[in-house]
Scaffold this motif. Structure first.
Motif, PDB file in Angstrom:
ATOM      1  N   SER A 125      72.015  71.390  58.925  1.00 40.94           N
ATOM      2  CA  SER A 125      72.548  70.998  60.136  1.00 40.94           C
ATOM      3  C   SER A 125      71.483  71.549  61.224  1.00 40.94           C
ATOM      4  O   SER A 125      70.690  72.583  60.821  1.00 40.94           O
ATOM      5  N   THR A 140      70.284  64.984  59.784  1.00 41.28           N
ATOM      6  CA  THR A 140      71.163  64.088  59.610  1.00 41.28           C
ATOM      7  C   THR A 140      70.341  62.715  59.314  1.00 41.28           C
ATOM      8  O   THR A 140      69.128  62.789  59.737  1.00 41.28           O
ATOM      9  N   LEU A 194      75.531  56.231  57.067  1.00 43.63           N
ATOM     10  CA  LEU A 194      75.048  57.555  57.977  1.00 43.63           C
ATOM     11  C   LEU A 194      75.212  58.763  57.026  1.00 43.63           C
ATOM     12  O   LEU A 194      76.532  58.660  56.438  1.00 43.63           O
ATOM     13  N   PRO A 196      75.780  62.490  57.335  1.00 47.79           N
ATOM     14  CA  PRO A 196      75.744  63.738  58.280  1.00 47.79           C
ATOM     15  C   PRO A 196      74.820  64.836  57.420  1.00 47.79           C
ATOM     16  O   PRO A 196      75.213  65.070  56.255  1.00 47.79           O
ATOM     17  N   GLN A 199      75.963  67.042  54.073  1.00 48.33           N
ATOM     18  CA  GLN A 199      76.604  66.426  52.917  1.00 48.33           C
ATOM     19  C   GLN A 199      75.547  66.049  51.845  1.00 48.33           C
ATOM     20  O   GLN A 199      74.445  65.616  51.886  1.00 48.33           O
ATOM     21  N   ASP A 248      77.719  71.166  52.662  1.00 48.18           N
ATOM     22  CA  ASP A 248      79.226  70.760  52.837  1.00 48.18           C
ATOM     23  C   ASP A 248      80.029  70.785  51.554  1.00 48.18           C
ATOM     24  O   ASP A 248      79.743  69.965  50.595  1.00 48.18           O
ATOM     25  N   ARG A 256      86.738  58.784  55.491  1.00 46.39           N
ATOM     26  CA  ARG A 256      85.572  59.250  56.274  1.00 46.39           C
ATOM     27  C   ARG A 256      84.364  58.610  55.856  1.00 46.39           C
ATOM     28  O   ARG A 256      83.379  58.234  56.749  1.00 46.39           O
ATOM     29  N   LEU A 260      81.458  55.945  57.950  1.00 44.22           N
ATOM     30  CA  LEU A 260      79.963  56.219  58.040  1.00 44.22           C
ATOM     31  C   LEU A 260      79.262  54.806  57.461  1.00 44.22           C
ATOM     32  O   LEU A 260      77.924  55.123  57.420  1.00 44.22           O
ATOM     33  N   GLU A 277      78.300  57.541  65.665  1.00 41.15           N
ATOM     34  CA  GLU A 277      78.275  58.812  65.586  1.00 41.15           C
ATOM     35  C   GLU A 277      76.990  59.477  65.266  1.00 41.15           C
ATOM     36  O   GLU A 277      76.576  60.600  65.518  1.00 41.15           O
ATOM     37  N   GLY A 278      76.071  58.506  64.780  1.00 39.88           N
ATOM     38  CA  GLY A 278      74.802  58.906  64.406  1.00 39.88           C
ATOM     39  C   GLY A 278      73.791  58.781  65.753  1.00 39.88           C
ATOM     40  O   GLY A 278      72.699  59.469  65.742  1.00 39.88           O
ATOM     41  N   TYR A 281      71.570  61.502  66.954  1.00 43.07           N
ATOM     42  CA  TYR A 281      70.325  61.985  66.275  1.00 43.07           C
ATOM     43  C   TYR A 281      69.488  61.043  66.309  1.00 43.07           C
ATOM     44  O   TYR A 281      68.097  61.351  66.387  1.00 43.07           O
TER      45      TYR A 281
END
Ligand SMILES: [Zn+2]
Length: 352
Positions: A125, A140, A194, A196, A199, A248, A256, A260, A277-278, A281
C-alpha cells in the motif's frame, strides 16, 4: 546538456505536446505470454520473440524493479516520456494535475497476456511504501479483461483469515496451497476487477487484460520458486517477515469481491470501466458512441481502442482509430469527439 537537447526542449515548449500513437513497448519478463498482445496490436511477432514478452507498457514512466530495468516509454522523436512530461507538465497533464503532482502522471497502464498462470503475489500500500520503500506510491491495480479463454480464472484475496505463522508456512512450502488459499473468480471479456493494494492475487492462463496500476513495480512474490525468482527480488529487498506484513491476511468475502467487479462492456456512450473506489488511484472510462458522437473533456490519457474503428476529432485534427491502437493524449489536445463504431478505454490519473 548538449545543444541538441536544448533545441528539442525549445521545440517541445513552443509546439506543445500532441496526440501520439504508441508503438508496442514490451520488456522481457520472467513469465510466458505475448502472442495475444501482438495479435491485438496487429503487430508482427518479432523475429527474436522468446515467448516471454507478456506485457506492453503504455505511456510508462516506470522502470522494472528487477529483470534488467526497461519499461519506460520513448516517444517517436526519441524523448523518454518522463523528460517530455517534465519539460511541459501543464501541456501534458493539465494545470490542476501539474500543480498537485508536477510531471508525475501517477499512472502505469499495461496490456498483459498471461501465457501461463502468474505467481500469487501482492503489492504494498501507499502507507507501507512510504514507511519502508521510500516511495509515495504503493500499487493498487485493476484488470480490464479484453479477451479470455473459456473457463479463464483469476484469484484475489485469501478465502479465510491467515495468521502470521500460517502465511509464513505457506510461503515456505512453495506448493499449490497458496493458490488454493485464494478466492477463484471466473472472468470473460467485458469484465473488470479492482485489486486493492495488499490483496494477494494471480491471473490464470489465457487472459488478455488492460491493466491500470499505481506507477511502481513493487511486488511481493509469495510464489517464487516455480518461476525461478531470486529471493532478494521476491521480497523487495526487505526482511521476509516485514515484507509479509504488507500482505492482507484476509478473509476477502464474497460481498467484498462483488464490490470490486464491474462489466465495462455494458457501458454505452460514456461511463466508468471500474468501481468508484479505484478512482483515488486511477480512472478508466469507456467511450462507445452508439448512434451519436461522444465528446469527452480534456485530460491526459492513455487511450486504447479495444474494438471496432472510428475517428477522434480534436483541436489537433482528426485521427482514424482501430482496435489495437494505443494513443497518448495530452491535456493540451483539449476535448475529444469520438465517432464511429469504436470502443475506446481512456486510462487516466486520479482526478486532481
Ligand atoms: Zn499484481
Amino acid at each position: 546538456m548538449t545543444s541538441t537537447d536544448i533545441a528539442s526542449d525549445t521545440e517541445l515548449a513552443a509546439g506543445g505536446p500532441v496526440i501520439a500513437h504508441l508503438a508496442p513497448n514490451i520488456p522481457r519478463r520472467f513469465y510466458r505470454g505475448g502472442e495475444r498482445i501482438f495479435a491485438f496490436r496487429s503487430a508482427a511477432t518479432p523475429g527474436d520473440f522468446d515467448g516471454r514478452r507478456p506485457e506492453d507498457w503504455l505511456g510508462s514512466t516506470a522502470r522494472l524493479f528487477a529483470e534488467g530495468g526497461g519499461g519506460v516509454t520513448t516517444l517517436a522523436d526519441g524523448t523518454e516520456l518522463p523528460d517530455a512530461l517534465a519539460a511541459d507538465p501543464v501541456g501534458w497533464l493539465g494545470a490542476a494535475h501539474a500543480a498537485r503532482f508536477g510531471g508525475d502522471p501517477n499512472l502505469l497502464t499495461k496490456l498483459l497476456d498471461s501465457g501461463e498462470r502468474l505467481p500469487v503475489h501482492s503489492h504494498p500500500s501507499r502507507d507501507f511504501a512510504k514507511a519502508h520503500l521510500d516511495c509515495d506510491h504503493g500499487k493498487t491495480e485493476a484488470w480490464i479483461v479484453l479477451a479470455a479463454e473459456p473457463g479463464a480464472t483469476v484469484w484475489v484475496g485469501f478465502r479465510d483469515e491467515l495468521g502470521e505463522d500460517e502465511l509464513a508456512e505457506l510461503v515456505d512450502a512453495q506448493d499449490e496451497r497458496l493458490l488454493e488459499a485464494c478466492n477463484p473468480i471466473s472472468v470473460s471479456a467485458g469484465d473488470a476487477v479492482l485489486v486493492p493494494a495488499g490483496q494477494p492475487h494471480a491471473i490464470g492462463e489465457g487472459v488478455l487484460v488492460l491493466e491500470l496500476q499505481e506507477p511502481t513495480d513493487f511486488s511481493v512474490m509469495l510464489e517464487h520458486e516455480r518461476f525461478g525468482l531470486e529471493l532478494d527480488h521476491a521480497f523487495l529487498g526487505l526482511d521476509r517477515p516485514l515484507a509479509l506484513r504488507s500482505v492482507d491476511h484476509g478473509p476477502l468475502s464474497a460481498e467484498r469481491i462483488a464490490s470490486l467487479r464491474t462489466r465495462w462492456a455494458d457501458v454505452e456512450g460514456q461511463g466508468p470501466a471500474l468501481p468508484d473506489e479505484g478512482s483515488e488511484y486511477f480512472r478508466a472510462e469507456v467511450v462507445r458512441p452508439v448512434g451519436a458522437p461522444v465528446t469527452v473533456d480534456a485530460a491526459y490519457a492513455v487511450v486504447v481502442a479495444v474494438a471496432g474503428r472510428g475517428a477522434i476529432d480534436s483541436a489537433q485534427g482528426s485521427l482514424a482509430v482501430a482496435a489495437g491502437d494505443v494513443l497518448l493524449v495530452p491535456h493540451a489536445a483539449g476535448p475529444l469527439t469520438v465517432s464511429g463504431d469504436v470502443t475506446l478505454i481512456r486510462c487516466m490519473p486520479p482526478a486532481p
